[in-house]
Enzyme design. Structure first.
Site, PDB file in Angstrom:
ATOM      1  N   GLU A  20       0.842  -1.196   0.000  1.00  0.00           N
ATOM      2  CA  GLU A  20       0.000   0.000   0.000  1.00  0.00           C
ATOM      3  C   GLU A  20       0.880   1.250   0.000  1.00  0.00           C
ATOM      4  O   GLU A  20       1.945   1.277   0.621  1.00  0.00           O
ATOM      5  CB  GLU A  20      -0.865  -0.017   1.257  1.00  0.00           C
ATOM      6  CG  GLU A  20      -1.692   1.225   1.499  1.00  0.00           C
ATOM      7  CD  GLU A  20      -2.340   1.243   2.878  1.00  0.00           C
ATOM      8  OE1 GLU A  20      -3.400   1.883   3.020  1.00  0.00           O
ATOM      9  OE2 GLU A  20      -1.800   0.616   3.822  1.00  0.00           O
ATOM     10  N   ASN A  26       0.220  -0.709   5.240  1.00  0.00           N
ATOM     11  CA  ASN A  26       1.128   0.093   6.072  1.00  0.00           C
ATOM     12  C   ASN A  26       0.466   0.106   7.441  1.00  0.00           C
ATOM     13  O   ASN A  26      -0.483   0.876   7.660  1.00  0.00           O
ATOM     14  CB  ASN A  26       1.222   1.538   5.592  1.00  0.00           C
ATOM     15  CG  ASN A  26       1.990   1.758   4.296  1.00  0.00           C
ATOM     16  OD1 ASN A  26       2.568   2.814   4.076  1.00  0.00           O
ATOM     17  ND2 ASN A  26       1.970   0.791   3.408  1.00  0.00           N
ATOM     18  N   ASN A  37      -7.293   5.787  -2.026  1.00  0.00           N
ATOM     19  CA  ASN A  37      -6.163   4.919  -1.707  1.00  0.00           C
ATOM     20  C   ASN A  37      -6.307   3.714  -2.634  1.00  0.00           C
ATOM     21  O   ASN A  37      -7.181   2.871  -2.423  1.00  0.00           O
ATOM     22  CB  ASN A  37      -6.231   4.520  -0.234  1.00  0.00           C
ATOM     23  CG  ASN A  37      -5.005   3.761   0.233  1.00  0.00           C
ATOM     24  OD1 ASN A  37      -4.266   3.204  -0.578  1.00  0.00           O
ATOM     25  ND2 ASN A  37      -4.795   3.706   1.539  1.00  0.00           N
ATOM     26  N   GLU A  89      -6.811   8.750   7.446  1.00  0.00           N
ATOM     27  CA  GLU A  89      -7.247   8.273   6.140  1.00  0.00           C
ATOM     28  C   GLU A  89      -8.622   8.817   5.767  1.00  0.00           C
ATOM     29  O   GLU A  89      -8.891   9.086   4.595  1.00  0.00           O
ATOM     30  CB  GLU A  89      -7.240   6.744   6.093  1.00  0.00           C
ATOM     31  CG  GLU A  89      -5.843   6.152   6.081  1.00  0.00           C
ATOM     32  CD  GLU A  89      -5.835   4.692   5.714  1.00  0.00           C
ATOM     33  OE1 GLU A  89      -6.372   4.347   4.641  1.00  0.00           O
ATOM     34  OE2 GLU A  89      -5.290   3.887   6.493  1.00  0.00           O
ATOM     35  N   CYS A 119      -4.778  -3.089   3.113  1.00  0.00           N
ATOM     36  CA  CYS A 119      -4.590  -2.859   4.545  1.00  0.00           C
ATOM     37  C   CYS A 119      -5.818  -3.249   5.374  1.00  0.00           C
ATOM     38  O   CYS A 119      -6.081  -4.414   5.579  1.00  0.00           O
ATOM     39  CB  CYS A 119      -4.177  -1.412   4.775  1.00  0.00           C
ATOM     40  SG  CYS A 119      -3.383  -1.146   6.391  1.00  0.00           S
ATOM     41  N   LYS A 166      -9.494   1.387  -2.091  1.00  0.00           N
ATOM     42  CA  LYS A 166      -9.702   0.893  -0.726  1.00  0.00           C
ATOM     43  C   LYS A 166     -11.086   1.254  -0.211  1.00  0.00           C
ATOM     44  O   LYS A 166     -11.494   2.419  -0.211  1.00  0.00           O
ATOM     45  CB  LYS A 166      -8.625   1.458   0.183  1.00  0.00           C
ATOM     46  CG  LYS A 166      -8.632   0.925   1.617  1.00  0.00           C
ATOM     47  CD  LYS A 166      -7.423   1.481   2.355  1.00  0.00           C
ATOM     48  CE  LYS A 166      -7.320   0.987   3.784  1.00  0.00           C
ATOM     49  NZ  LYS A 166      -6.100   1.530   4.443  1.00  0.00           N
TER      50      LYS A 166
END
Length: 313
Positions: free
Chosen positions: A47, A194, A107, A143, A169, A124
């Site tokens: 990621e 991450n 993302n 995020e 993730c 994501k």
């Protein structure tokens, strides 16, 4: 004959705020060249592979964060990665921060075939963290400030003679992620992450606890959908903020067939037989024979926890 796809999980060590894209791409190319020399057909990076994990920093002006986003893919700094993949004849997947022409922020992760063509993009879905600065947290996880939830669901692509899907993730912790792909017959899920070494909400959760939950999520998703899962970390201490490693490959029975034991750039390579997914798909997780969808409506009709449905008798 087995359908072998030799995968290189290409873990990246820390990427600092001051590191530029070109230096990161050089590291990715070096890993790609090593992977090819060791017989890999497909290299998978983590990621946000091109940048530091920037959601740890709060920007009052949201637009300041656009410096970490890619307005084009490939772009001038990433084109050498695509050129090298094409020259080597190796497929790849990596994550990055995507800025769309309409100004939307995701993302994202992509699948790139051996000719250097992007054949799939995933955004994501399960964004963790928060949207505003939280003074109670040991570190920020913004995020929800910098990204929109993905708008493409969990597609699966015909790729490298198999059925391949992507996740990013926090997606790995949600069983729906794997099941939606499982219902498309997925044979390999590639997953970059991450993940901070510490939990900003807990003072007692240890690194061992966090690695346990990481492995548990990946192994359960692999087993319950009879699929390979390739989970790849960006790890190490970025500008004082630690991310854990734990790059691993789980087979369709949920067993870990390999795991890295360090937090630096490195490769985990495994020849994955895509036909090994058939046993689980034809027996325990034969969805057509055993699923009872008439009882699953709460999964899509209810978001949060509500009243129990039990009745007497």
């Amino acid at each position: 004959m087995p359908r072998l796809l030799t995968v290189a999980a290409a873990q990246l060590g820390p990427i600092h705020r001051a590191d530029d894209r070109r230096s990161v791409v050089r590291r990715m190319i070096a890993l790609m060249q090593q992977a090819k020399a060791r017989g890999a057909d497909f290299v998978v990076y983590p990621e946000l592979a091109l940048t530091t994990f920037f959601p740890r920093w709060y920007c009052e002006d949201r637009a300041e964060a656009d410096q970490w986003f890619e307005a084009a893919m490939p772009g001038p700094d990433t084109q050498p990665l695509f050129d090298t993949a094409r020259a080597l004849g190796i497929a790849m997947s990596f994550g990055y921060a995507e800025l769309t022409p309409e100004g939307r922020h995701f993302n994202s992760s992509i699948l790139v075939d051996r000719t250097g063509q992007i054949i799939g993009k995933y955004r994501k879905v399960h964004l963790p963290g928060h949207a505003e600065r939280d003074p109670t947290r040991a570190h920020q996880h913004l995020e929800k400030r910098y990204f929109e939830p993905g708008d493409r669901g969990f597609p699966v692509w015909r790729f490298e003679d198999g059925l391949v899907g992507m996740a990013i993730c926090n997606d790995r912790r949600w069983p729906e992620t794997y099941r939606v792909m499982g219902l498309q017959g997925v044979e390999m899920v590639v997953l970059g992450y991450n993940t901070p070494t510490t939990n900003g909400h807990s003072k007692t959760e240890t690194l061992a606890d966090r690695l346990f939950h990481h492995r548990l999520s990946v192994q359960a998703g692999a087993y319950q959908n009879s699929t390979w899962v390739v989970a790849v970390a960006k790890a190490g201490v970025e500008d004082g903020f630690p991310l854990f490693g734990g790059t691993l490959i789980a087979d369709p029975s949920g067993k870990i067939v390999g795991e890295l034991d360090h937090d630096e750039d490195g490769l985990l390579i495994h020849a994955c037989d895509l036909d090994a997914t058939r046993f689980g798909k034809e027996t325990m997780f034969n969805f057509a024979a055993h699923r009872r969808v008439e009882h699953y409506d709460l999964i899509t009709s209810r978001i949060g926890v509500g009243e129990p449905l039990g009745t007497a008798g």
